[in-house]
Design a protein around this motif. Structure first.
Motif, PDB file in Angstrom:
ATOM      1  N   LYS A  87      11.980  -4.495   4.918  1.00  0.00           N
ATOM      2  CA  LYS A  87      10.662  -3.583   5.587  1.00  0.00           C
ATOM      3  C   LYS A  87      10.938  -2.932   7.035  1.00  0.00           C
ATOM      4  O   LYS A  87      10.464  -2.141   7.362  1.00  0.00           O
ATOM      5  CB  LYS A  87       9.237  -4.278   5.130  1.00  0.00           C
ATOM      6  N   ARG A 113       1.162  11.031   1.963  1.00  0.00           N
ATOM      7  CA  ARG A 113       2.383  11.562   2.828  1.00  0.00           C
ATOM      8  C   ARG A 113       3.530  10.763   2.387  1.00  0.00           C
ATOM      9  O   ARG A 113       3.689   9.314   2.348  1.00  0.00           O
ATOM     10  CB  ARG A 113       2.079  11.731   4.184  1.00  0.00           C
ATOM     11  N   CYS A 114       4.712  11.547   2.505  1.00  0.00           N
ATOM     12  CA  CYS A 114       5.967  10.544   2.675  1.00  0.00           C
ATOM     13  C   CYS A 114       6.210  10.240   4.022  1.00  0.00           C
ATOM     14  O   CYS A 114       6.292  11.021   5.021  1.00  0.00           O
ATOM     15  CB  CYS A 114       7.135  11.560   2.167  1.00  0.00           C
ATOM     16  N   VAL A 115       6.253   8.660   4.406  1.00  0.00           N
ATOM     17  CA  VAL A 115       6.184   8.271   5.597  1.00  0.00           C
ATOM     18  C   VAL A 115       7.533   7.732   6.242  1.00  0.00           C
ATOM     19  O   VAL A 115       7.776   7.358   7.191  1.00  0.00           O
ATOM     20  CB  VAL A 115       5.051   7.284   5.796  1.00  0.00           C
ATOM     21  N   GLN A 116       8.385   7.730   5.013  1.00  0.00           N
ATOM     22  CA  GLN A 116       9.880   7.047   5.539  1.00  0.00           C
ATOM     23  C   GLN A 116      10.914   7.673   4.285  1.00  0.00           C
ATOM     24  O   GLN A 116      10.417   7.653   3.327  1.00  0.00           O
ATOM     25  CB  GLN A 116       9.812   5.667   5.594  1.00  0.00           C
ATOM     26  N   ASN A 128       1.016  -1.279   0.045  1.00  0.00           N
ATOM     27  CA  ASN A 128       0.041  -0.006   0.024  1.00  0.00           C
ATOM     28  C   ASN A 128       0.868   1.379  -0.117  1.00  0.00           C
ATOM     29  O   ASN A 128       0.529   2.210   0.538  1.00  0.00           O
ATOM     30  CB  ASN A 128      -1.103   0.004   1.166  1.00  0.00           C
ATOM     31  N   GLN A 129       2.015   1.119  -0.436  1.00  0.00           N
ATOM     32  CA  GLN A 129       3.118   2.381  -0.443  1.00  0.00           C
ATOM     33  C   GLN A 129       3.806   2.495  -1.945  1.00  0.00           C
ATOM     34  O   GLN A 129       3.651   1.301  -2.697  1.00  0.00           O
ATOM     35  CB  GLN A 129       4.303   2.034   0.439  1.00  0.00           C
ATOM     36  N   PHE A 132       6.055   6.547   0.135  1.00  0.00           N
ATOM     37  CA  PHE A 132       4.830   7.267   0.269  1.00  0.00           C
ATOM     38  C   PHE A 132       3.578   6.434   0.829  1.00  0.00           C
ATOM     39  O   PHE A 132       3.530   5.222   0.069  1.00  0.00           O
ATOM     40  CB  PHE A 132       4.462   8.090  -1.155  1.00  0.00           C
ATOM     41  N   ASP A 133       2.856   7.041   1.502  1.00  0.00           N
ATOM     42  CA  ASP A 133       1.420   6.047   1.584  1.00  0.00           C
ATOM     43  C   ASP A 133       0.703   6.594   0.659  1.00  0.00           C
ATOM     44  O   ASP A 133       0.401   7.626   0.587  1.00  0.00           O
ATOM     45  CB  ASP A 133       0.914   6.416   3.174  1.00  0.00           C
ATOM     46  N   LEU A 134       0.157   5.438  -0.155  1.00  0.00           N
ATOM     47  CA  LEU A 134      -0.841   5.767  -1.203  1.00  0.00           C
ATOM     48  C   LEU A 134      -2.140   6.182  -1.013  1.00  0.00           C
ATOM     49  O   LEU A 134      -2.838   7.079  -1.471  1.00  0.00           O
ATOM     50  CB  LEU A 134      -0.987   4.498  -2.001  1.00  0.00           C
ATOM     51  N   LYS A 135      -2.686   5.999   0.520  1.00  0.00           N
ATOM     52  CA  LYS A 135      -3.766   6.535   0.903  1.00  0.00           C
ATOM     53  C   LYS A 135      -3.626   8.166   1.185  1.00  0.00           C
ATOM     54  O   LYS A 135      -4.668   8.830   0.635  1.00  0.00           O
ATOM     55  CB  LYS A 135      -4.346   5.681   2.167  1.00  0.00           C
ATOM     56  N   SER A 136      -3.103   8.401   2.024  1.00  0.00           N
ATOM     57  CA  SER A 136      -2.790   9.678   2.545  1.00  0.00           C
ATOM     58  C   SER A 136      -1.888  10.613   1.433  1.00  0.00           C
ATOM     59  O   SER A 136      -2.028  11.961   1.457  1.00  0.00           O
ATOM     60  CB  SER A 136      -2.059   9.890   3.798  1.00  0.00           C
TER      61      SER A 136
END
Length: 214
Positions: free
Chosen positions: A166, A122-125, A85-86, A116-120
């Motif tokens: 991961k 946002r760059c998450v990591q 999901n990223q 990136f998180d595909l839903k939000s």
């Protein structure tokens, strides 16, 4: 039915589909299901589109624009990959303040992999600390029984190839493959990498060289 031949009898026709991008598109990537397509390019953005099979559609709907809003330097994305999901993107980062007289351009900074998180959106990591120059290619492993959780492979201008698990707290495996690693593909438990003027084959679990050919 799969396409087996392209010739005067079995022809390909030009689709009316158009991306209508204002930037230079440097790569296109499809999700494993084929339901999504991503484009990455010179503005440091990844655009996620919904793939439509309808022939009367000239454009696929834009679902999300991914950009690291905390990035303060100049950035271009050369490559990307869907990862569950990223979405993973990487490329070249350049300094806004330092000039490279030899290259006649902004000085190149160390490469950073953006997740990136595909839903939000946002760059998450951000994966750092390995590549000192541009990251030319990324790809994700398929799950293989007995090997463990699927990982991410990165290839760099600096000749390094890295395998990232991961798990955030697990350091990546890194190998100096050559002067430059352009591209890599996975087949079973092997990584086939285009390194300098060679094709090199690595064991994908430990990145040890298996074979090299011109």
């Amino acid at each position: 039915m799969p396409i087996e031949k392209i010739n005067s009898v079995s022809r390909l026709s030009l689709s009316p589909f158009s991306l209508n991008e204002s930037e230079a598109v440097l790569s296109t990537i499809f999700s494993p299901s084929g339901a999504l397509m991503a484009t990455v390019g010179s503005t440091g953005e990844a655009k996620i589109l919904l793939v439509s099979a309808r022939s009367d559609r000239s454009n696929w709907p834009l679902l999300r624009v991914l950009r690291d809003e905390e990035e303060t330097e100049l950035e271009e994305f050369f490559t990307g990959a869907f990862w569950g999901n990223q979405f993973v993107a990487a490329g070249k980062r350049k300094s806004r303040r330092k000039w490279d007289n030899g290259e006649g351009d902004h000085a190149v900074l160390s490469g950073v992999v953006k997740i990136f998180d595909l839903k939000s959106g946002r760059c998450v990591q951000r994966l750092t600390g390995v590549h000192s120059e541009e990251i030319l290619f990324v790809l994700t492993e398929e799950q293989v029984s007995g090997v463990g959780e699927a990982a991410l492979i990165t290839c760099g201008q600096d000749g390094l190839m890295a395998r990232w698990q991961k798990q955030v707290n697990k350091p990546p495996q890194v190998v100096k493959a050559g002067d430059m690693v352009f591209h890599a593909e996975i087949w079973e438990n092997f990584i086939f990498a285009a390194v300098d003027n060679f094709l090199k084959v690595f064991d994908r679990r430990n990145l040890k060289v298996n074979e090299g050919r011109n």
